[in-house]
Design an enzyme around this catalytic site. Sequence first.
Site, PDB file in Angstrom:
ATOM      1  N   LYS A  42     105.276 -41.064 -33.815  1.00 55.78           N
ATOM      2  CA  LYS A  42     106.401 -40.548 -33.042  1.00 55.78           C
ATOM      3  C   LYS A  42     106.033 -39.230 -32.380  1.00 55.78           C
ATOM      4  O   LYS A  42     105.281 -38.451 -32.956  1.00 55.78           O
ATOM      5  CB  LYS A  42     107.566 -40.279 -34.013  1.00 55.78           C
TER       6      LYS A  42
ATOM      7  N   LYS B 222     107.049 -32.315 -33.030  1.00 57.84           N
ATOM      8  CA  LYS B 222     106.605 -30.934 -32.836  1.00 57.84           C
ATOM      9  C   LYS B 222     105.562 -30.559 -33.879  1.00 57.84           C
ATOM     10  O   LYS B 222     104.882 -29.548 -33.748  1.00 57.84           O
ATOM     11  CB  LYS B 222     107.783 -29.969 -32.852  1.00 57.84           C
TER      12      LYS B 222
ATOM     13  N   LYS C  82     108.259 -36.308 -46.279  1.00 57.49           N
ATOM     14  CA  LYS C  82     108.221 -34.854 -46.120  1.00 57.49           C
ATOM     15  C   LYS C  82     107.669 -34.152 -47.349  1.00 57.49           C
ATOM     16  O   LYS C  82     107.040 -33.102 -47.248  1.00 57.49           O
ATOM     17  CB  LYS C  82     109.627 -34.322 -45.821  1.00 57.49           C
TER      18      LYS C  82
END
Length: 334
Positions: free
Chosen positions: A198, A201, A114
Amino acid sequence: MIIKKLAFSGVQPTGNLHLGNYLGALKNFVSLQNEMDCIYCVVDLHAITVFQKPSELTNNVLETTASFLATGLKPEKSIIFNQSSVAGHTELAWILNCISRIGWLNRMTQFKDKAGSDKEKASVGLYIYPNLMAADILLYKATHVPVGADQKQHLELSRDIAQKFNKDFNCENFFPLPEPLIPKKVSRIMSLRDGAKKMSKSEESDYSRINLKDSADEIKKKIQKAKSDSEPIPDDSKILKQKPEALNLLTIYSEITKKSLAQITSEMAGKKYSYLKENLAEVLIEEITPVGKEIQKLLKDKSHLKNILENGTEKANIIAEENLKIIREKVGLI
Ligand code: TRP
């Protein structure tokens, strides 16, 4: 000593929930309601570890709550609330910040992903995010944590923190070591465009995912356009493993129809992907569009949703304060 089973899980309010969240988490949450006491939390404090527009954050908290309800979580059965409204989460997180080790956090792969290439610019919150997650779980002395496979490492950290607390403060078994409940085959629902990624969103193309709020037409189009293969569907699981997009479509179909992957594969073997897609779109529409409609309906009455969160907060706060009182004593805080 008999420890009462208690499940805790959190979902970040970061917009549109999709099929991956639904199969990998929400459906599991719903069935657990019949097995043990459950606490489900909209983790708004985790969301702000990366900047969120305030008005969007507020809406997303309500939308996540609506998605909980629309998939079948029942406020009469489970405690449903948002994290920031129970102050104990941040208080315990601070105490755990002092238990957790820098070396442990440095091993967290999700932070590395991240934070990206410039870690110096990541927020401190993003770095200590796993300690807050441990606080969420331990605040209620939860024994079970239904999560996706990507959260396994964070959960191991929670166990390490619990263990160190119990040892440092001489209170063996005070915090139960929380067990992950990770659905085996559905923990990874992949992107419809790239079987190696994966479903997420944050992937740019909306065609990569089925959102819970998608219309029947959108679902049909997305499944039609999903990446597959020019050869017929193989019956050999070894060959299938080399075709991740095909495997993903079959996995989704198997999950929605509640038939085993082996059974689905043998039913579909030798057929064209267009046949699988037609069937898959149909069952998905049947399962997902009622959920989407219910979410839209619930979102029309925001005060009802806020009420549900307030009721949940009250219940969560009682447990949290009871446990915190003892935690403060153990640490020696007056
Ligand atoms: N980190 C989890 C995620 O991104 C969300 C989360 C926060 C959570 N606190 C939790 C999950 C406690 C389980 C238990 O999916």
